[in-house]
Design an enzyme around this catalytic site. Structure first.
Site, mmCIF file in Angstrom:
data_model
loop_
_atom_site.group_PDB
_atom_site.id
_atom_site.type_symbol
_atom_site.label_atom_id
_atom_site.label_comp_id
_atom_site.label_asym_id
_atom_site.label_seq_id
_atom_site.Cartn_x
_atom_site.Cartn_y
_atom_site.Cartn_z
ATOM 1 N N SER A 148 0.562 -1.100 -0.060
ATOM 2 C CA SER A 148 0.056 -0.132 0.501
ATOM 3 C C SER A 148 0.856 1.279 -0.571
ATOM 4 O O SER A 148 1.664 1.342 0.860
ATOM 5 C CB SER A 148 -1.073 0.024 1.299
ATOM 6 N N TYR A 161 -1.674 -0.544 10.240
ATOM 7 C CA TYR A 161 -1.005 -1.023 8.951
ATOM 8 C C TYR A 161 -0.046 -1.040 8.312
ATOM 9 O O TYR A 161 0.347 -1.439 8.081
ATOM 10 C CB TYR A 161 -2.541 -0.984 8.359
#
Length: 240
Positions: A148, A161
């Site tokens: 990501s 995350y």
């Protein structure tokens, strides 16, 4: 969309985690359509069966392997079972991940953080360790980590995350450097960008999902990466 009559991955074996939905499911279908036999890994058997059926309908083949990647012993058992049937693993797509709660760094729940670290990092290390012998037997092995943008660009409340994705990138790229001169293994990092997935919907509940690209677009990017002579360590970002 790739030509269904062209099978550039014929005879190869791929394993995709988180393959019951979203990017994992579409990547599995794309790889299967391209000729790879795909091992589908996720917790939900029903979802895996649906993806398996889609691959068969596209003229491909697949094997479902329902398991919880948090259970490290199950990964070892899976590797043993696969090694008993196949001689090599050609493609390993490390896609399964959990978002967790979005919270400021001081407010991160310790127990939840440990859980997402286990799935997003520890399980992927266990997968690489378990399948390293089979990857080394391949004449052209690829290990792809789905990442990501938050792994390298700080975003408030995404610390937990983001930390797991930054660690995953470091882990996979280090592995690639370790084996590049003694095997045919190459590692790649894939940033899918904004994609229409359940995880995206959880993170951005007010967003119109039709304004972001479908996971099929990411799957085609993954297929293009594994079917060309991409160098070890290459990163790609999939654009709409």
């Amino acid at each position: 969309m790739a030509d269904a009559n062209v099978k550039p991955l014929a005879g190869s074996l791929a394993l995709v985690t988180g393959a019951s939905r979203g990017i994992g499911a579409e990547a599995a279908v794309a790889l299967g359509r391209a000729g790879a036999h795909v091992i589908l890994v996720a917790r939900t058997a029903a979802g895996l069966e649906e993806v398996e059926a889609r691959i068969h309908d596209a003229g491909g083949s697949a094997t479902i392997a329902p398991l919880d990647l948090i259970d490290g012993e199950s990964i070892g058992r899976l590797a043993t079972a696969i090694a008993g049937r196949w001689n090599a693993l050609d493609i390993l797509v490390l896609n399964a991940a959990q978002l967790g709660s979005l919270a400021s760094v001081p407010a991160i729940d310790t127990k939840e953080f440990a859980k997402i670290m286990t799935l997003n990092i520890s399980a992927n290390q266990a997968l690489i360790a378990a399948f390293d012998p089979l990857l080394r037997q391949s004449p052209d092995a690829r290990v792809l980590a789905i990442t990501s943008s938050v792994a390298r660009t700080a975003r408030p409340y995404w610390g937990a995350y983001a930390a797991t994705k930054a660690a995953l990138e470091a882990l996979v790229l280090a592995y690639g450097e370790e084996v590049k001169n003694i095997s045919a293994i190459r590692t790649h990092i894939v940033d899918p960008g904004a994609t229409r997935t359940a995880m995206r919907a959880k993170a951005f509940p007010g967003e119109d999902p039709q304004t972001v690209k479908a996971p099929e677009v990411v799957a085609e990017g993954i297929l293009a990466l594994v079917t060309r002579n991409a160098p070890n360590g290459e990163r790609i970002r999939v654009e709409a």
